[in-house]
Design a protein around this motif. Structure first.
Motif, PDB file in Angstrom:
ATOM      1  N   VAL A 176      -4.063 -12.260  20.964  1.00  0.00           N
ATOM      2  CA  VAL A 176      -5.306 -11.825  21.606  1.00  0.00           C
ATOM      3  C   VAL A 176      -5.259 -12.060  23.108  1.00  0.00           C
ATOM      4  CG1 VAL A 176      -7.805 -12.204  21.730  1.00  0.00           C
ATOM      5  CG2 VAL A 176      -6.641 -12.254  19.512  1.00  0.00           C
ATOM      6  N   TRP A 177      -4.606 -13.157  23.529  1.00  0.00           N
ATOM      7  CA  TRP A 177      -4.673 -13.577  24.927  1.00  0.00           C
ATOM      8  C   TRP A 177      -3.396 -13.406  25.735  1.00  0.00           C
ATOM      9  CZ3 TRP A 177      -9.418 -13.956  26.348  1.00  0.00           C
ATOM     10  CH2 TRP A 177     -10.387 -14.439  25.465  1.00  0.00           C
ATOM     11  N   ARG A 178      -2.241 -13.345  25.082  1.00  0.00           N
ATOM     12  CA  ARG A 178      -0.969 -13.379  25.815  1.00  0.00           C
ATOM     13  C   ARG A 178      -0.846 -12.301  26.895  1.00  0.00           C
ATOM     14  NH1 ARG A 178       3.632 -15.899  24.185  1.00  0.00           N
ATOM     15  NH2 ARG A 178       4.933 -14.069  24.552  1.00  0.00           N
ATOM     16  N   THR A 179      -1.191 -11.077  26.571  1.00  0.00           N
ATOM     17  CA  THR A 179      -1.013 -10.005  27.552  1.00  0.00           C
ATOM     18  C   THR A 179      -1.938 -10.170  28.748  1.00  0.00           C
ATOM     19  OG1 THR A 179      -2.515  -8.603  26.268  1.00  0.00           O
ATOM     20  CG2 THR A 179      -0.155  -8.349  25.862  1.00  0.00           C
ATOM     21  N   ILE A 180      -3.146 -10.667  28.503  1.00  0.00           N
ATOM     22  CA  ILE A 180      -4.087 -10.908  29.604  1.00  0.00           C
ATOM     23  C   ILE A 180      -3.592 -12.059  30.471  1.00  0.00           C
ATOM     24  CG2 ILE A 180      -6.434 -11.660  30.172  1.00  0.00           C
ATOM     25  CD1 ILE A 180      -7.391 -10.256  27.644  1.00  0.00           C
ATOM     26  N   ILE A 181      -3.118 -13.115  29.832  1.00  0.00           N
ATOM     27  CA  ILE A 181      -2.601 -14.275  30.567  1.00  0.00           C
ATOM     28  C   ILE A 181      -1.398 -13.883  31.417  1.00  0.00           C
ATOM     29  CG2 ILE A 181      -1.510 -16.536  30.332  1.00  0.00           C
ATOM     30  CD1 ILE A 181      -3.209 -16.916  27.770  1.00  0.00           C
ATOM     31  N   ALA A 182      -0.505 -13.061  30.860  1.00  0.00           N
ATOM     32  CA  ALA A 182       0.683 -12.647  31.602  1.00  0.00           C
ATOM     33  C   ALA A 182       0.314 -11.912  32.884  1.00  0.00           C
ATOM     34  CB  ALA A 182       1.560 -11.755  30.725  1.00  0.00           C
ATOM     35  N   GLU A 183      -0.774 -11.171  32.853  1.00  0.00           N
ATOM     36  CA  GLU A 183      -1.205 -10.420  34.023  1.00  0.00           C
ATOM     37  C   GLU A 183      -2.005 -11.273  35.003  1.00  0.00           C
ATOM     38  OE1 GLU A 183      -3.442  -7.169  32.493  1.00  0.00           O
ATOM     39  OE2 GLU A 183      -1.716  -6.164  31.582  1.00  0.00           O
ATOM     40  N   ASP A 184      -2.896 -12.123  34.478  1.00  0.00           N
ATOM     41  CA  ASP A 184      -3.840 -12.843  35.337  1.00  0.00           C
ATOM     42  C   ASP A 184      -3.447 -14.286  35.642  1.00  0.00           C
ATOM     43  OD1 ASP A 184      -5.195 -10.492  34.966  1.00  0.00           O
ATOM     44  OD2 ASP A 184      -7.101 -11.413  34.378  1.00  0.00           O
ATOM     45  N   CYS A 185      -2.871 -14.986  34.673  1.00  0.00           N
ATOM     46  CA  CYS A 185      -2.592 -16.421  34.812  1.00  0.00           C
ATOM     47  C   CYS A 185      -1.161 -16.752  34.393  1.00  0.00           C
ATOM     48  CB  CYS A 185      -3.565 -17.234  33.960  1.00  0.00           C
ATOM     49  SG  CYS A 185      -5.319 -16.923  34.263  1.00  0.00           S
ATOM     50  N   PRO A 186      -0.166 -16.069  34.926  1.00  0.00           N
ATOM     51  CA  PRO A 186       1.213 -16.278  34.453  1.00  0.00           C
ATOM     52  C   PRO A 186       1.698 -17.715  34.574  1.00  0.00           C
ATOM     53  CG  PRO A 186       1.188 -15.108  36.555  1.00  0.00           C
ATOM     54  CD  PRO A 186      -0.223 -15.114  36.049  1.00  0.00           C
ATOM     55  N   ALA A 187       1.244 -18.439  35.597  1.00  0.00           N
ATOM     56  CA  ALA A 187       1.704 -19.812  35.789  1.00  0.00           C
ATOM     57  C   ALA A 187       1.191 -20.751  34.702  1.00  0.00           C
ATOM     58  CB  ALA A 187       1.267 -20.327  37.157  1.00  0.00           C
ATOM     59  N   ALA A 188       0.147 -20.356  34.006  1.00  0.00           N
ATOM     60  CA  ALA A 188      -0.427 -21.224  32.980  1.00  0.00           C
ATOM     61  C   ALA A 188       0.444 -21.296  31.733  1.00  0.00           C
ATOM     62  CB  ALA A 188      -1.826 -20.727  32.598  1.00  0.00           C
ATOM     63  N   CYS A 189       1.232 -20.247  31.479  1.00  0.00           N
ATOM     64  CA  CYS A 189       2.026 -20.195  30.248  1.00  0.00           C
ATOM     65  C   CYS A 189       3.513 -20.006  30.489  1.00  0.00           C
ATOM     66  CB  CYS A 189       1.511 -19.073  29.355  1.00  0.00           C
ATOM     67  SG  CYS A 189      -0.167 -19.303  28.728  1.00  0.00           S
ATOM     68  N   GLY A 190       3.944 -20.083  31.725  1.00  0.00           N
ATOM     69  CA  GLY A 190       5.358 -19.891  32.006  1.00  0.00           C
ATOM     70  C   GLY A 190       5.786 -18.441  31.969  1.00  0.00           C
ATOM     71  N   PHE A 191       4.886 -17.540  32.361  1.00  0.00           N
ATOM     72  CA  PHE A 191       5.171 -16.110  32.335  1.00  0.00           C
ATOM     73  C   PHE A 191       5.545 -15.561  33.716  1.00  0.00           C
ATOM     74  CE2 PHE A 191       1.941 -15.678  28.604  1.00  0.00           C
ATOM     75  CZ  PHE A 191       2.918 -16.088  27.701  1.00  0.00           C
TER      76      PHE A 191
END
Length: 247
Positions: free
Chosen positions: A137-152
């Motif tokens: 649900v969240w991975r694609t949004i995180i990759a675009e907006d908050c990449p540093a939060a998940c190592g993206f």
């Protein structure tokens, strides 16, 4: 690699608070009482085995960095000294990041975590959890907006929504699964917006086409078979020349 080291706050100095972390404050935050490691400090994996890292970087008190704790790093993670206070030696930090970033609590300084998040993210980047990093649900949004939060940071804004896609890359070319891979396996199957080929293979010079050899061409075409470059033009023509308009 250029590293930005956290400076001990005036508040902490004024209060006289002494945290166990006393030699290097990178990947830490002040929680009002002491400096503790951020989740990003230990979010990555070591390049070599954890056991080897603990031999190379033996913790002073046998307690290693973890999210929210204040365990002192092994001195070898950041200095040539054998006790604190000690000056940070950049070469020691670079070596630790390249081999044992998790053991040393330096994950936030690795290339996967050391980029900037967007100015106005759809999520609060600082509160993103490990579960969200793995969530479809969240991975694609995180990759675009908050990449540093998940190592993206190294993924260019494109990740698989489902983390297991790479376990079986044959799904990228499986007829009938193209809708799924286009939605959930964009990274593994090269379906990111920047790498997806959508151009038609039809030719304006054609006046007739070879009959389809498969009765499933209509459903295959709906799933992207005609424009999917994982299939050669010859393969597409041999099965669905008429449906895909291939001479």
């Amino acid at each position: 690699m250029s590293l930005t080291f956290v400076v001990v706050s005036v508040l902490a100095l004024a209060s006289g608070t002494e945290a166990a972390i006393s030699g290097n404050y990178n990947c830490t935050t002040y929680n009002g009482t002491s400096f503790v490691y951020t989740p990003a400090a230990v979010a990555c994996s070591n390049v070599i085995s954890d056991a080897s890292c603990q031999v190379l970087y033996a913790a002073p008190d046998t307690l290693y960095p973890a999210a929210g704790n204040d365990a002192e790093r092994a001195y070898a993670c950041y200095t040539t000294a054998t006790a604190t206070p000690a000056a940070t030696v950049s070469d020691m930090v670079t070596a630790a990041i390249s081999t044992c970033p998790k053991t040393c609590g330096f994950c936030c300084a690795t290339s996967a975590y050391s980029c900037s998040n967007v100015a106005y993210p759809r999520l609060t980047c600082s509160s993103i959890t490990a579960a969200q990093c793995a969530s479809s649900v969240w991975r694609t949004i995180i990759a675009e907006d908050c990449p540093a939060a998940c190592g993206f940071c190294n993924d260019g804004g494109c990740v698989d929504s489902v983390v297991a896609c790479a376990n079986d890359i044959s799904i990228c070319t499986t007829v009938g699964l193209q809708d799924f891979v286009n939605t959930y396996c964009q990274k593994t199957c090269s379906r990111c917006a920047s790498s997806t080929t959508t151009a038609s293979s039809s030719s304006s010079s054609c006046t007739s086409y070879t009959a389809d050899s498969s009765s499933a061409c209509a459903s295959w075409a709906a799933n992207g078979f005609c424009t999917n470059t994982f299939y050669t033009a010859a393969t597409r023509k041999s099965y669905c020349a008429t449906t895909c308009k291939l001479c």
